[in-house]
Write an enzyme that holds these catalytic residues in place. Structure first.
Site, PDB file in Angstrom:
ATOM      1  N   ASP A 131      -6.553   6.920   5.721  1.00  0.00           N
ATOM      2  CA  ASP A 131      -5.465   6.489   6.602  1.00  0.00           C
ATOM      3  C   ASP A 131      -4.446   7.610   6.728  1.00  0.00           C
ATOM      4  O   ASP A 131      -3.977   8.146   5.722  1.00  0.00           O
ATOM      5  CB  ASP A 131      -4.799   5.225   6.037  1.00  0.00           C
ATOM      6  CG  ASP A 131      -3.968   4.512   7.098  1.00  0.00           C
ATOM      7  OD1 ASP A 131      -4.108   4.835   8.297  1.00  0.00           O
ATOM      8  OD2 ASP A 131      -3.175   3.634   6.720  1.00  0.00           O
ATOM      9  N   HIS A 138       7.279   6.501  13.281  1.00  0.00           N
ATOM     10  CA  HIS A 138       7.033   5.669  12.102  1.00  0.00           C
ATOM     11  C   HIS A 138       7.383   6.415  10.818  1.00  0.00           C
ATOM     12  O   HIS A 138       8.058   5.876   9.933  1.00  0.00           O
ATOM     13  CB  HIS A 138       5.580   5.214  12.055  1.00  0.00           C
ATOM     14  CG  HIS A 138       5.224   4.445  10.822  1.00  0.00           C
ATOM     15  ND1 HIS A 138       5.652   3.159  10.605  1.00  0.00           N
ATOM     16  CD2 HIS A 138       4.496   4.804   9.719  1.00  0.00           C
ATOM     17  CE1 HIS A 138       5.205   2.741   9.422  1.00  0.00           C
ATOM     18  NE2 HIS A 138       4.505   3.712   8.869  1.00  0.00           N
ATOM     19  N   GLU A 200       0.416  -3.151   9.698  1.00  0.00           N
ATOM     20  CA  GLU A 200       0.536  -1.842  10.331  1.00  0.00           C
ATOM     21  C   GLU A 200      -0.497  -1.799  11.459  1.00  0.00           C
ATOM     22  O   GLU A 200      -1.704  -1.868  11.209  1.00  0.00           O
ATOM     23  CB  GLU A 200       0.326  -0.704   9.323  1.00  0.00           C
ATOM     24  CG  GLU A 200       1.448  -0.677   8.282  1.00  0.00           C
ATOM     25  CD  GLU A 200       1.535   0.604   7.466  1.00  0.00           C
ATOM     26  OE1 GLU A 200       0.501   1.288   7.317  1.00  0.00           O
ATOM     27  OE2 GLU A 200       2.648   0.907   6.981  1.00  0.00           O
ATOM     28  N   GLU A 202      -2.723  -0.063  13.996  1.00  0.00           N
ATOM     29  CA  GLU A 202      -3.279   1.294  14.019  1.00  0.00           C
ATOM     30  C   GLU A 202      -4.563   1.347  14.856  1.00  0.00           C
ATOM     31  O   GLU A 202      -5.170   0.322  15.159  1.00  0.00           O
ATOM     32  CB  GLU A 202      -3.618   1.756  12.589  1.00  0.00           C
ATOM     33  CG  GLU A 202      -2.464   1.568  11.606  1.00  0.00           C
ATOM     34  CD  GLU A 202      -2.667   2.303  10.291  1.00  0.00           C
ATOM     35  OE1 GLU A 202      -3.613   3.114  10.189  1.00  0.00           O
ATOM     36  OE2 GLU A 202      -1.866   2.045   9.368  1.00  0.00           O
ATOM     37  N   ASP A 232      -3.580  -2.404   8.927  1.00  0.00           N
ATOM     38  CA  ASP A 232      -3.451  -1.975   7.529  1.00  0.00           C
ATOM     39  C   ASP A 232      -2.388  -2.855   6.864  1.00  0.00           C
ATOM     40  O   ASP A 232      -1.215  -2.499   6.799  1.00  0.00           O
ATOM     41  CB  ASP A 232      -3.058  -0.488   7.511  1.00  0.00           C
ATOM     42  CG  ASP A 232      -2.767   0.019   6.109  1.00  0.00           C
ATOM     43  OD1 ASP A 232      -3.288  -0.566   5.143  1.00  0.00           O
ATOM     44  OD2 ASP A 232      -2.013   1.011   5.991  1.00  0.00           O
ATOM     45  N   ARG A 236       4.998  -4.435   0.932  1.00  0.00           N
ATOM     46  CA  ARG A 236       6.040  -3.416   0.819  1.00  0.00           C
ATOM     47  C   ARG A 236       6.703  -3.370  -0.548  1.00  0.00           C
ATOM     48  O   ARG A 236       7.127  -2.291  -0.984  1.00  0.00           O
ATOM     49  CB  ARG A 236       7.117  -3.665   1.890  1.00  0.00           C
ATOM     50  CG  ARG A 236       6.623  -3.611   3.323  1.00  0.00           C
ATOM     51  CD  ARG A 236       6.021  -2.268   3.664  1.00  0.00           C
ATOM     52  NE  ARG A 236       5.561  -2.243   5.056  1.00  0.00           N
ATOM     53  CZ  ARG A 236       4.802  -1.272   5.549  1.00  0.00           C
ATOM     54  NH1 ARG A 236       4.402  -0.269   4.781  1.00  0.00           N
ATOM     55  NH2 ARG A 236       4.421  -1.305   6.809  1.00  0.00           N
ATOM     56  N   GLN A 239       4.201  -1.638  -2.792  1.00  0.00           N
ATOM     57  CA  GLN A 239       4.169  -0.235  -2.352  1.00  0.00           C
ATOM     58  C   GLN A 239       5.394   0.529  -2.849  1.00  0.00           C
ATOM     59  O   GLN A 239       5.284   1.644  -3.382  1.00  0.00           O
ATOM     60  CB  GLN A 239       4.097  -0.200  -0.817  1.00  0.00           C
ATOM     61  CG  GLN A 239       4.058   1.207  -0.219  1.00  0.00           C
ATOM     62  CD  GLN A 239       4.151   1.179   1.313  1.00  0.00           C
ATOM     63  OE1 GLN A 239       4.243   0.118   1.923  1.00  0.00           O
ATOM     64  NE2 GLN A 239       4.130   2.343   1.916  1.00  0.00           N
ATOM     65  N   LYS A 252      -1.756  -1.505  -0.589  1.00  0.00           N
ATOM     66  CA  LYS A 252      -2.529  -1.400   0.649  1.00  0.00           C
ATOM     67  C   LYS A 252      -3.982  -1.836   0.471  1.00  0.00           C
ATOM     68  O   LYS A 252      -4.637  -2.191   1.448  1.00  0.00           O
ATOM     69  CB  LYS A 252      -2.552   0.066   1.113  1.00  0.00           C
ATOM     70  CG  LYS A 252      -1.206   0.700   1.338  1.00  0.00           C
ATOM     71  CD  LYS A 252      -0.752   0.469   2.754  1.00  0.00           C
ATOM     72  CE  LYS A 252       0.443   1.343   3.092  1.00  0.00           C
ATOM     73  NZ  LYS A 252       0.826   1.168   4.510  1.00  0.00           N
ATOM     74  N   THR A 256      -7.913  -4.473   4.686  1.00  0.00           N
ATOM     75  CA  THR A 256      -7.660  -3.766   5.943  1.00  0.00           C
ATOM     76  C   THR A 256      -8.568  -4.414   6.978  1.00  0.00           C
ATOM     77  O   THR A 256      -9.782  -4.470   6.784  1.00  0.00           O
ATOM     78  CB  THR A 256      -8.022  -2.271   5.815  1.00  0.00           C
ATOM     79  OG1 THR A 256      -7.313  -1.707   4.708  1.00  0.00           O
ATOM     80  CG2 THR A 256      -7.667  -1.513   7.089  1.00  0.00           C
ATOM     81  N   GLU A 355       9.789  -1.975  10.248  1.00  0.00           N
ATOM     82  CA  GLU A 355      10.604  -1.276  11.254  1.00  0.00           C
ATOM     83  C   GLU A 355      11.259  -2.266  12.218  1.00  0.00           C
ATOM     84  O   GLU A 355      12.434  -2.123  12.559  1.00  0.00           O
ATOM     85  CB  GLU A 355       9.735  -0.289  12.032  1.00  0.00           C
ATOM     86  CG  GLU A 355       9.254   0.890  11.208  1.00  0.00           C
ATOM     87  CD  GLU A 355       8.159   1.649  11.935  1.00  0.00           C
ATOM     88  OE1 GLU A 355       8.468   2.653  12.590  1.00  0.00           O
ATOM     89  OE2 GLU A 355       6.988   1.214  11.859  1.00  0.00           O
TER      90      GLU A 355
HETATM   91 CA    CA Z   1      -1.230   2.665   7.317  1.00  0.00          CA
END
Ligand code: CA
Length: 404
Positions: A131, A138, A200, A202, A232, A236, A239, A252, A256, A355
């Site tokens: 990834d 971002h 996420e 992607e 993904d 948080r 993480q 993570k 996925t 975000e």
């Molecule tokens: Ca990611």
């Protein structure tokens, strides 16, 4: 646009200019490879008389390489076209007028199956999963949130596409329920279910043709077969506690999700746009005469409500540069490798809740009157994307189930 005799195909996001590949099964039958046309899947093994498509993943077909991918696509366009196809098929008979087209339809139509009669599976046996972190917006936003007292971007960010190796074995197909993970989390040290579960949005790039250990990858189009949508999932609070100094790990790796459809790179030629200006100029191995990105618009829905529509076209690092960087040290590619773009955020449109809600400080209000900073149990997230010319990338969806 080349028209198709398949009912509804021309009006859908899955006409002859798209033709994404997936793996499907009918009740009581083993999974096999198909191509989506409108709201149908075409069973390829009996149509093309090729056992490679009777496999439960795309990997054996991907391993054949670019010439085979092109030949198969051209053949399918001929078989599914209503009349003459302008780009000639690489093999097999081309349709010479209306009798050819009618003959093709009679032979192919019995193998078209409505999508509501099949189950979709993970399309690729994922080999290695990488990834990246290729969006300037971002990376800058996450830098401000996670390291508010520092420069948002680390000094390396504009010199190389930052990435990490993820967990291939937990890549799951769209629709798979996502269990809320437990772990050590912020504020640390503490243990329990993640209270800050996020997404996420992607793009994932699927590698077909491998390289030998020690070699660098050649031309992007010789190795990369196609593109899929990817979520993904990210915890948080896990993480934030664990990622220093080595990066993402359990925050993570629990899941996925990917779309069941892989759109061939060839179908996205019309979506190519000039790559974003890069300053400073990248090193030689990352430099291209005509760097290109993709004009794709994503849609992120939470419980059916659109919360963001980020654009892929503004990504800083291109797919080509990501592949070049990933193999510059001689690390080999394997058939089935998956590398993802990193969260797609553009000016004012973000691909993650951290975000959108600015780390939970500005929760969003949903139509049912509830608010969200991060995901609640029972929430469903769906990511979709379209390219110019009416080409859809399908969708990747998942529902959050409680921690156990
Ligand atoms: Ca990611």
């Amino acid at each position: 646009m080349t028209r198709s005799w398949v009912p509804g195909a021309d009006e859908s996001l899955f006409g002859l200019d798209n033709l994404p590949y997936g793996v499907f099964s009918r009740p009581g039958e083993p999974p096999r490879v198909g191509v989506r046309v409108g709201d149908h899947v075409l069973d390829l093994a009996p149509v093309l008389h090729d056992e490679v498509f009777a496999a439960p993943s795309l990997n054996p077909f991907l391993a054949r390489g670019r010439t085979a991918w092109q030949g198969t696509r051209a053949r399918l366009r001929t078989l599914l076209a209503d009349g003459r196809v302008r780009d000639r098929a690489a093999d097999g008979p081309t349709d010479e007028g209306s009798s050819g087209s009618a003959g093709n339809r009679a032979a192919v139509e019995p193998h078209l199956i409505p999508l509501d009669q099949v189950t979709m599976h993970l399309p690729v046996e994922v080999a290695d999963y990488v990834d990246f972190y290729a969006s300037l917006e971002h990376a800058s936003n996450l830098g401000r949130i996670f390291r508010p007292d520092e420069e948002p971007l680390k000094p390396n960010w504009r010199h190389l596409p930052v990435g990490y190796h993820g967990r291939a074995g937990t890549v799951v197909v769209s629709g798979t329920p996502i269990r809320r993970p437990c772990g050590q989390r912020m504020p640390g040290p503490s243990f329990g279910p993640s209270a800050r579960l996020d997404i996420e949005a992607e793009l994932g790039f699927v590698v077909g043709a491998p390289t030998r250990l020690g070699d660098r990858a050649g031309a992007f189009e010789d190795h990369v077969f196609g593109v899929t949508l990817l979520n993904d999932w990210s915890a948080r609070d896990i993480q934030a506690w664990e990622y220093v100094p080595l990066g993402p790990f359990l925050g993570k790796s629990f899941a996925t999700s990917v779309s069941p459809w892989i759109t061939p790179l060839e179908a996205l030629h019309g979506a190519r746009v000039a790559g974003r200006e890069q300053d400073p100029a990248p090193m030689d191995y990352l430099r291209r005469d005509a760097p290109w990105g993709l004009d794709l618009t994503l849609r992120v829905e939470l419980n059916g409500e659109t919360i963001s529509t980020p654009s892929y076209r503004d990504m800083y690092w291109t797919p080509d540069q990501m592949l070049a960087h990933m193999t510059v040290n001689g690390a080999s590619l394997r058939t089935g490798d998956l590398f993802a773009s990193g969260t797609i955020s553009s000016e004012g449109a973000f691909g993650s809740l951290i975000e959108v809600t600015w780390n939970g400080a500005e929760p969003i209000k949903l139509a049912d009157g509830t608010t969200r900073a991060f995901l609640e149990d029972g929430d469903t997230v769906t990511i979709s994307a379209v390219a110019p010319g009416g080409i859809g990338l399908g969708e990747v969806t998942g529902r959050i189930t409680p921690a156990t």
